[in-house]
Design a protein around this motif. Structure first.
Motif, mmCIF file in Angstrom:
data_model
loop_
_atom_site.group_PDB
_atom_site.id
_atom_site.type_symbol
_atom_site.label_atom_id
_atom_site.label_comp_id
_atom_site.label_asym_id
_atom_site.label_seq_id
_atom_site.Cartn_x
_atom_site.Cartn_y
_atom_site.Cartn_z
ATOM 1 N N TRP A 211 0.801 -1.224 0.000
ATOM 2 C CA TRP A 211 0.000 0.000 0.000
ATOM 3 C C TRP A 211 0.830 1.268 0.000
ATOM 4 O O TRP A 211 0.501 2.220 -0.691
ATOM 5 C CB TRP A 211 -0.935 -0.010 1.219
ATOM 6 N N ASN A 212 1.884 1.299 0.765
ATOM 7 C CA ASN A 212 2.737 2.481 0.841
ATOM 8 C C ASN A 212 4.008 2.107 1.585
ATOM 9 O O ASN A 212 3.995 1.972 2.812
ATOM 10 C CB ASN A 212 2.020 3.624 1.570
ATOM 11 N N PRO A 213 5.126 1.922 0.879
ATOM 12 C CA PRO A 213 6.350 1.459 1.549
ATOM 13 C C PRO A 213 6.842 2.408 2.632
ATOM 14 O O PRO A 213 7.552 1.977 3.551
ATOM 15 C CB PRO A 213 7.358 1.355 0.400
ATOM 16 N N SER B 110 4.659 -11.279 3.481
ATOM 17 C CA SER B 110 5.434 -10.062 3.684
ATOM 18 C C SER B 110 6.077 -10.082 5.063
ATOM 19 O O SER B 110 5.561 -10.688 5.998
ATOM 20 C CB SER B 110 4.551 -8.814 3.535
ATOM 21 N N ALA B 111 7.209 -9.392 5.160
ATOM 22 C CA ALA B 111 7.927 -9.313 6.424
ATOM 23 C C ALA B 111 8.702 -8.008 6.465
ATOM 24 O O ALA B 111 9.043 -7.435 5.424
ATOM 25 C CB ALA B 111 8.874 -10.498 6.587
ATOM 26 N N TYR B 112 8.997 -7.547 7.689
ATOM 27 C CA TYR B 112 9.796 -6.340 7.844
ATOM 28 C C TYR B 112 10.717 -6.488 9.049
ATOM 29 O O TYR B 112 10.485 -7.301 9.946
ATOM 30 C CB TYR B 112 8.909 -5.107 8.020
ATOM 31 N N GLN C 203 14.636 3.664 10.504
ATOM 32 C CA GLN C 203 14.790 2.915 9.259
ATOM 33 C C GLN C 203 14.202 1.504 9.396
ATOM 34 O O GLN C 203 14.226 0.911 10.469
ATOM 35 C CB GLN C 203 16.265 2.809 8.877
ATOM 36 N N ALA C 204 13.703 1.006 8.254
ATOM 37 C CA ALA C 204 13.148 -0.346 8.225
ATOM 38 C C ALA C 204 13.373 -0.966 6.856
ATOM 39 O O ALA C 204 13.426 -0.266 5.835
ATOM 40 C CB ALA C 204 11.662 -0.326 8.555
ATOM 41 N N LEU C 205 13.509 -2.281 6.859
ATOM 42 C CA LEU C 205 13.600 -3.054 5.628
ATOM 43 C C LEU C 205 12.388 -3.971 5.517
ATOM 44 O O LEU C 205 11.869 -4.455 6.532
ATOM 45 C CB LEU C 205 14.873 -3.893 5.600
ATOM 46 N N GLY C 206 11.941 -4.222 4.280
ATOM 47 C CA GLY C 206 10.800 -5.106 4.077
ATOM 48 C C GLY C 206 11.023 -6.030 2.893
ATOM 49 O O GLY C 206 11.735 -5.688 1.945
ATOM 50 N N LEU C 207 10.432 -7.207 2.955
ATOM 51 C CA LEU C 207 10.436 -8.173 1.867
ATOM 52 C C LEU C 207 9.022 -8.672 1.654
ATOM 53 O O LEU C 207 8.258 -8.828 2.619
ATOM 54 C CB LEU C 207 11.364 -9.353 2.168
ATOM 55 N N SER C 208 8.662 -8.941 0.395
ATOM 56 C CA SER C 208 7.323 -9.475 0.132
ATOM 57 C C SER C 208 7.355 -10.354 -1.110
ATOM 58 O O SER C 208 8.180 -10.162 -2.010
ATOM 59 C CB SER C 208 6.306 -8.354 -0.044
ATOM 60 N N LEU D 45 8.558 -10.661 -6.522
ATOM 61 C CA LEU D 45 9.385 -10.561 -5.332
ATOM 62 C C LEU D 45 9.765 -9.099 -5.157
ATOM 63 O O LEU D 45 10.170 -8.440 -6.126
ATOM 64 C CB LEU D 45 10.644 -11.423 -5.468
ATOM 65 N N ALA D 46 9.656 -8.580 -3.936
ATOM 66 C CA ALA D 46 9.911 -7.162 -3.711
ATOM 67 C C ALA D 46 10.728 -6.941 -2.450
ATOM 68 O O ALA D 46 10.600 -7.677 -1.470
ATOM 69 C CB ALA D 46 8.588 -6.393 -3.612
ATOM 70 N N ALA D 47 11.570 -5.913 -2.492
ATOM 71 C CA ALA D 47 12.359 -5.482 -1.332
ATOM 72 C C ALA D 47 12.121 -3.996 -1.110
ATOM 73 O O ALA D 47 12.070 -3.215 -2.066
ATOM 74 C CB ALA D 47 13.843 -5.750 -1.551
ATOM 75 N N THR D 48 11.970 -3.602 0.165
ATOM 76 C CA THR D 48 11.594 -2.226 0.517
ATOM 77 C C THR D 48 12.566 -1.633 1.521
ATOM 78 O O THR D 48 13.042 -2.329 2.432
ATOM 79 C CB THR D 48 10.166 -2.201 1.103
ATOM 80 N N PHE D 49 12.840 -0.343 1.362
ATOM 81 C CA PHE D 49 13.582 0.420 2.357
ATOM 82 C C PHE D 49 12.756 1.646 2.709
ATOM 83 O O PHE D 49 12.272 2.369 1.822
ATOM 84 C CB PHE D 49 14.951 0.848 1.836
ATOM 85 N N ALA D 50 12.554 1.886 4.006
ATOM 86 C CA ALA D 50 11.780 3.033 4.471
ATOM 87 C C ALA D 50 12.588 3.832 5.470
ATOM 88 O O ALA D 50 13.348 3.271 6.270
ATOM 89 C CB ALA D 50 10.464 2.565 5.105
#
Length: 416
Positions: free
Chosen positions: A75-77, A110-112, A119-124, A153-158
């Protein structure tokens, strides 16, 4: 065999289209009896646009500005940076279009992990199983059985930019295997479509006092699936992926120490070209010149454009002008009630214009939390009777771990 390739592609995407109001074709086509005034925007891999989790689905598919959880990567990284637990995992499952087929489903994991307070990292991972499809030729003779599958497959940095503002970035790999085992008329084997995309989001959240009660205002914006076109045969038959702009807000009020209400609203618009109005012959077939479909004067713009041209041009390429552009905005509204952070009740509504897909449905949901575990359910109720989305049920499981607060950047540990 070209007929077979075309129809397996149309059938696979059509199954998704029944549920999300989108169709994807490698070139302009008109179905027998179709209303050509209904210019539904077309994309490939529309499974990326389907709401994956039960909480947001129970609220009418809102999520860009609601309070964060592990599913924020869709929805919104940017929301991941505002999570308090240091680690969380969420798993969702949806039997898709169960009124039409019995072997199609969408799974989402999904996981974070919080790096520190800012700061946070996420995978989905998203997996779409379209079941088994029996191919036939024009005479109805049985051909081979295919099993289309799609995943991403996705990787997120917030990152929190300030006390109230955060930003997030997601990179995504997309694999769509719809035409494996098929061959076109020129001998080209169907291949898996592969692409990559990025999401960019911002999130603003501020605690307030409203009518003597504590509350929170939040706003968010996210552009998702910014990426290259995808193809299953050759580069001349490439299709846009569902690049989407989502903006919205949410308001939460704490009625007392045990009860709180959240109201949320999202607006969505696909940032891909609007189908133009093509010239047609006396039989209703599209007129081609040198292999190119001819657009009627005043009938819009050529949809065969690049990524950036397609994105920015999507705000002013509808044949019907500004009125039609407004028709392409989808509206989601939802409400969520929590009792003591243990039990939640949700409801929502999703609206899409009748000329742009005509999805209109109510949603309902429940949520339970106990210590580090949680479960959410969502149920979809279409306005139209016998709709293929009828009886859509989603379930999501949560697991969160609260640990000692992580250190801020530059902050010394008290353990020294």
């Amino acid at each position: 065999m070209k007929y077979m390739v075309r129809n397996i592609f149309a059938l696979a995407i059509g199954f998704i289209s029944l549920g999300i109001g989108q169709q994807a074709w490698a070139q302009p086509q008109v179905l027998l009896g179709a209303d050509t005034s209904r210019r539904v925007i077309t994309t490939a891999v529309p499974f990326l646009a389907i709401s994956p989790d039960s909480r947001a689905s129970g609220m009418g598919d809102v999520g860009v500005a609601t309070s964060p959880d592990a599913n924020a990567t869709h929805w919104n990284p940017a929301k991941l940076a505002n999570l308090e637990p240091s680690f969380g995992v969420s798993a969702s499952f949806t039997p898709w279009l169960s009124k039409v087929v019995n072997d199609m489903s969408i799974s989402y994991l999904s996981a974070y992990k919080k790096i520190n307070q800012q700061q946070a990292l996420g995978l989905s991972m998203r997996y779409f199983d379209l079941g088994d499809i029996q191919l036939t030729d024009r005479q109805g003779n049985l051909l081979n059985l295919v099993s289309p599958r799609e995943f991403s497959l996705a990787a997120t940095f917030a990152l929190q930019l300030s006390e109230n503002l955060s930003a997030g970035l997601t990179g995504r790999f997309i694999h769509s295997n719809l035409l494996s085992g098929t061959t076109s008329a020129n001998g080209t084997d169907g291949k898996a479509g592969i692409s990559g995309s990025a999401d960019v989001g911002i999130y603003y959240s501020k605690d307030i006092v409203f009518n003597g009660n504590e509350g929170n205002w939040s706003f968010g914006a996210n552009i998702s699936n910014i990426g290259a076109k995808i193809t299953y045969l050759d580069e001349d038959q490439a299709d846009f992926i569902p690049t989407n702009l989502r903006v919205g807000g949410a308001f939460t009020t704490y009625l007392d120490p045990y009860n709180k209400l959240t109201f949320a609203l999202d607006l969505n618009k696909l940032l891909v070209p609007t189908p133009p109005i093509y010239q047609r012959d006396s039989l209703g077939n599209i007129v081609y010149v040198n292999g190119n479909p001819q657009i009627r004067p005043g009938g819009g713009k050529d949809p065969n454009r690049g990524l950036l041209s397609g994105m920015f041009g999507s705000f002013a390429d509808a044949p019907g002008g500004f009125t039609e552009e407004l028709q392409e905005v989808m509206i989601s509204a939802g409400v969520e009630y929590w009792y003591n952070e243990l039990f939640a009740v949700r409801a929502g509504y999703f609206y899409e214009n009748q000329f742009k897909g005509n999805r209109k449905y109510f949603t309902a949901g429940l949520g339970l939390r106990y210590q580090v575990f949680g479960v959410d359910f969502a149920y979809l109720l279409p306005q139209a009777q016998n709709h293929p989305l009828q009886e859509t049920l989603r379930i999501t499981l949560h697991f969160n771990i609260d640990s000692q607060p992580t250190e801020s950047i530059g902050e010394e540990s008290d353990l020294n």
